[in-house]
Scaffold this motif. Structure first.
Motif, PDB file in Angstrom:
ATOM      1  N   VAL A  38       0.825  -1.210   0.000  1.00 50.30           N
ATOM      2  CA  VAL A  38       0.000   0.000   0.000  1.00 50.30           C
ATOM      3  C   VAL A  38       0.863   1.267   0.000  1.00 50.30           C
ATOM      4  O   VAL A  38       0.336   2.371  -0.046  1.00 50.30           O
ATOM      5  CB  VAL A  38      -0.991   0.061   1.189  1.00 50.30           C
ATOM      6  CG1 VAL A  38      -1.999  -1.054   1.108  1.00 50.30           C
ATOM      7  CG2 VAL A  38      -0.269   0.063   2.519  1.00 50.30           C
ATOM      8  N   GLU A  39       2.199   1.097   0.077  1.00 48.44           N
ATOM      9  CA  GLU A  39       3.069   2.281   0.114  1.00 48.44           C
ATOM     10  C   GLU A  39       3.402   2.731  -1.308  1.00 48.44           C
ATOM     11  O   GLU A  39       3.838   1.932  -2.130  1.00 48.44           O
ATOM     12  CB  GLU A  39       4.366   1.972   0.888  1.00 48.44           C
ATOM     13  CG  GLU A  39       4.158   1.659   2.368  1.00 48.44           C
ATOM     14  CD  GLU A  39       3.427   2.740   3.149  1.00 48.44           C
ATOM     15  OE1 GLU A  39       3.449   3.921   2.742  1.00 48.44           O
ATOM     16  OE2 GLU A  39       2.805   2.406   4.181  1.00 48.44           O
ATOM     17  N   VAL A  40       3.185   4.009  -1.560  1.00 47.20           N
ATOM     18  CA  VAL A  40       3.511   4.562  -2.870  1.00 47.20           C
ATOM     19  C   VAL A  40       5.030   4.816  -2.903  1.00 47.20           C
ATOM     20  O   VAL A  40       5.589   5.379  -1.964  1.00 47.20           O
ATOM     21  CB  VAL A  40       2.727   5.874  -3.115  1.00 47.20           C
ATOM     22  CG1 VAL A  40       3.034   6.423  -4.500  1.00 47.20           C
ATOM     23  CG2 VAL A  40       1.220   5.633  -2.968  1.00 47.20           C
ATOM     24  N   GLN A  41       5.693   4.338  -3.962  1.00 43.99           N
ATOM     25  CA  GLN A  41       7.156   4.456  -4.056  1.00 43.99           C
ATOM     26  C   GLN A  41       7.544   5.763  -4.749  1.00 43.99           C
ATOM     27  O   GLN A  41       7.890   5.762  -5.934  1.00 43.99           O
ATOM     28  CB  GLN A  41       7.716   3.271  -4.827  1.00 43.99           C
ATOM     29  CG  GLN A  41       7.573   1.959  -4.076  1.00 43.99           C
ATOM     30  CD  GLN A  41       8.152   0.824  -4.881  1.00 43.99           C
ATOM     31  OE1 GLN A  41       7.778   0.606  -6.029  1.00 43.99           O
ATOM     32  NE2 GLN A  41       9.077   0.105  -4.291  1.00 43.99           N
ATOM     33  N   PHE A  42       7.459   6.853  -4.011  1.00 42.54           N
ATOM     34  CA  PHE A  42       7.778   8.147  -4.609  1.00 42.54           C
ATOM     35  C   PHE A  42       9.266   8.233  -4.928  1.00 42.54           C
ATOM     36  O   PHE A  42      10.096   7.803  -4.114  1.00 42.54           O
ATOM     37  CB  PHE A  42       7.399   9.276  -3.649  1.00 42.54           C
ATOM     38  CG  PHE A  42       5.911   9.409  -3.438  1.00 42.54           C
ATOM     39  CD1 PHE A  42       5.099   9.924  -4.446  1.00 42.54           C
ATOM     40  CD2 PHE A  42       5.315   9.013  -2.247  1.00 42.54           C
ATOM     41  CE1 PHE A  42       3.732  10.036  -4.258  1.00 42.54           C
ATOM     42  CE2 PHE A  42       3.944   9.131  -2.054  1.00 42.54           C
ATOM     43  CZ  PHE A  42       3.150   9.638  -3.066  1.00 42.54           C
ATOM     44  N   PRO A  43       9.645   8.802  -6.074  1.00 39.63           N
ATOM     45  CA  PRO A  43      11.065   8.972  -6.361  1.00 39.63           C
ATOM     46  C   PRO A  43      11.695   9.974  -5.387  1.00 39.63           C
ATOM     47  O   PRO A  43      10.984  10.781  -4.765  1.00 39.63           O
ATOM     48  CB  PRO A  43      11.077   9.507  -7.798  1.00 39.63           C
ATOM     49  CG  PRO A  43       9.709   9.999  -8.071  1.00 39.63           C
ATOM     50  CD  PRO A  43       8.771   9.297  -7.138  1.00 39.63           C
ATOM     51  N   ALA A  44      13.026   9.920  -5.286  1.00 37.12           N
ATOM     52  CA  ALA A  44      13.744  10.726  -4.278  1.00 37.12           C
ATOM     53  C   ALA A  44      13.453  12.217  -4.425  1.00 37.12           C
ATOM     54  O   ALA A  44      13.380  12.943  -3.435  1.00 37.12           O
ATOM     55  CB  ALA A  44      15.236  10.458  -4.391  1.00 37.12           C
ATOM     56  N   ASP A  45      13.264  12.680  -5.656  1.00 39.32           N
ATOM     57  CA  ASP A  45      13.083  14.129  -5.855  1.00 39.32           C
ATOM     58  C   ASP A  45      11.615  14.580  -5.774  1.00 39.32           C
ATOM     59  O   ASP A  45      11.308  15.736  -6.022  1.00 39.32           O
ATOM     60  CB  ASP A  45      13.694  14.564  -7.194  1.00 39.32           C
ATOM     61  CG  ASP A  45      13.143  13.744  -8.375  1.00 39.32           C
ATOM     62  OD1 ASP A  45      12.348  12.817  -8.105  1.00 39.32           O
ATOM     63  OD2 ASP A  45      13.514  14.036  -9.518  1.00 39.32           O
ATOM     64  N   TYR A  46      10.723  13.654  -5.398  1.00 42.72           N
ATOM     65  CA  TYR A  46       9.292  14.009  -5.388  1.00 42.72           C
ATOM     66  C   TYR A  46       8.969  15.049  -4.311  1.00 42.72           C
ATOM     67  O   TYR A  46       8.093  15.887  -4.503  1.00 42.72           O
ATOM     68  CB  TYR A  46       8.454  12.740  -5.175  1.00 42.72           C
ATOM     69  CG  TYR A  46       6.995  12.900  -5.530  1.00 42.72           C
ATOM     70  CD1 TYR A  46       6.569  12.817  -6.850  1.00 42.72           C
ATOM     71  CD2 TYR A  46       6.032  13.132  -4.547  1.00 42.72           C
ATOM     72  CE1 TYR A  46       5.230  12.955  -7.186  1.00 42.72           C
ATOM     73  CE2 TYR A  46       4.690  13.274  -4.875  1.00 42.72           C
ATOM     74  CZ  TYR A  46       4.294  13.176  -6.192  1.00 42.72           C
ATOM     75  OH  TYR A  46       2.974  13.326  -6.524  1.00 42.72           O
ATOM     76  N   LYS A  47       9.687  14.996  -3.181  1.00 44.51           N
ATOM     77  CA  LYS A  47       9.415  15.916  -2.064  1.00 44.51           C
ATOM     78  C   LYS A  47       9.547  17.380  -2.499  1.00 44.51           C
ATOM     79  O   LYS A  47       8.830  18.250  -2.002  1.00 44.51           O
ATOM     80  CB  LYS A  47      10.364  15.633  -0.898  1.00 44.51           C
ATOM     81  CG  LYS A  47       9.769  15.982   0.452  1.00 44.51           C
ATOM     82  CD  LYS A  47      10.670  15.502   1.572  1.00 44.51           C
ATOM     83  CE  LYS A  47      10.121  15.844   2.935  1.00 44.51           C
ATOM     84  NZ  LYS A  47       8.884  15.197   3.280  1.00 44.51           N
TER      85      LYS A  47
END
Ligand SMILES: N[C@@H](CCC(=O)N[C@@H](CS)C(=O)NCC(=O)O)C(=O)O
Length: 216
Positions: A38-47
């Protein structure tokens, strides 16, 4: 034509604006983010893009827009002939009344607790998480009963598809995936069936690699 980038995760709430983009026939660059469970794997630069670390995000000519109701609003503004927030001032008010309820109460309070109960307690005991899930499921069922009572015609607001219908679609999918008895809501079910007959929904399901509701 505006330059549009659209960040989504398959089957997430971003499904709703994804449908609107196709209804509108707007060209956009799809940017898919995947899940691990259920965890979305956001890329490192998404923040840097969205410090809230959520989808959907739409970037229109460099302007970053977050929050599903706002994302749906900009799509509506880019496709004014589609009346995604209703045709009349009162329909627009009703559309925002729905969007606020679906976003705050059904999505975040209801499904937010049902899908990720561990975020809402410091108790790490799985039984505590199970109790949160059980109460959240009741809340979602109460919300679905309310939605069922509010639906009058085929679509939620007026006679045509609006952003509200697009938002109702992923919520129904999640309820069915969670094992809820969605057939207890015949008007909501009819709305979802009508949506799945639309080319936009069929295209988006294929693009996101999703099955139709009847196969869930
Ligand atoms: N209030 C936000 C909520 C968005 C949201 O919760 N999106 C989910 C997908 S349905 C998400 O990105 N979840 C990732 C996470 O919770 O870590 C909105 O309306 O856009």
């Amino acid at each position: 034509m505006p330059d549009i980038k659209f960040f989504f995760a398959p089957g997430a709430c971003s499904l709703a604006p994804h449908i609107l983009l196709h209804e509108a026939g707007l060209s956009y660059e799809p940017l898919q983010i995947n899940y691990a469970g259920v965890e979305v794997q956001f890329p490192a630069d998404y923040k840097a893009l969205n410090p809230k670390m959520r989808v959907p995000v739409i970037v229109v000519d460099g302007e970053v827009i977050t929050e599903l109701p706002a994302v749906s609003t900009i799509i509506s503004q880019l496709a004014p002939g589609h009346n995604f927030f209703g045709k009349t001032p009162l329909e627009t008010v009703r559309a925002y009344e729905w969007m606020n309820y679906l976003s705050g109460t059904v999505h975040n309070a209801g499904f937010g607790h049902l899908i990720r109960p561990w975020r809402w307690t410091t108790d790490e005991d799985p039984k505590a998480h199970q109790r949160i899930k059980e109460r959240a499921k009741e809340s979602v069922e109460e919300a679905f009963a309310y939605i069922e009572g509010r639906l009058q015609g085929v679509y939620a607001v007026g006679e045509e598809l609006t952003a509200v219908d697009a938002f109702l679609y992923p919520l129904y999918r999640w309820a069915k995936q969670d094992g809820m008895n969605v057939s207890a809501y015949p008007k909501y079910t009819a709305l979802v069936e009508a949506l799945e007959k639309r080319k936009s929904v069929q295209t988006v399901l294929a693009k996101e690699g999703l099955k139709s509701v009847s196969s869930l």
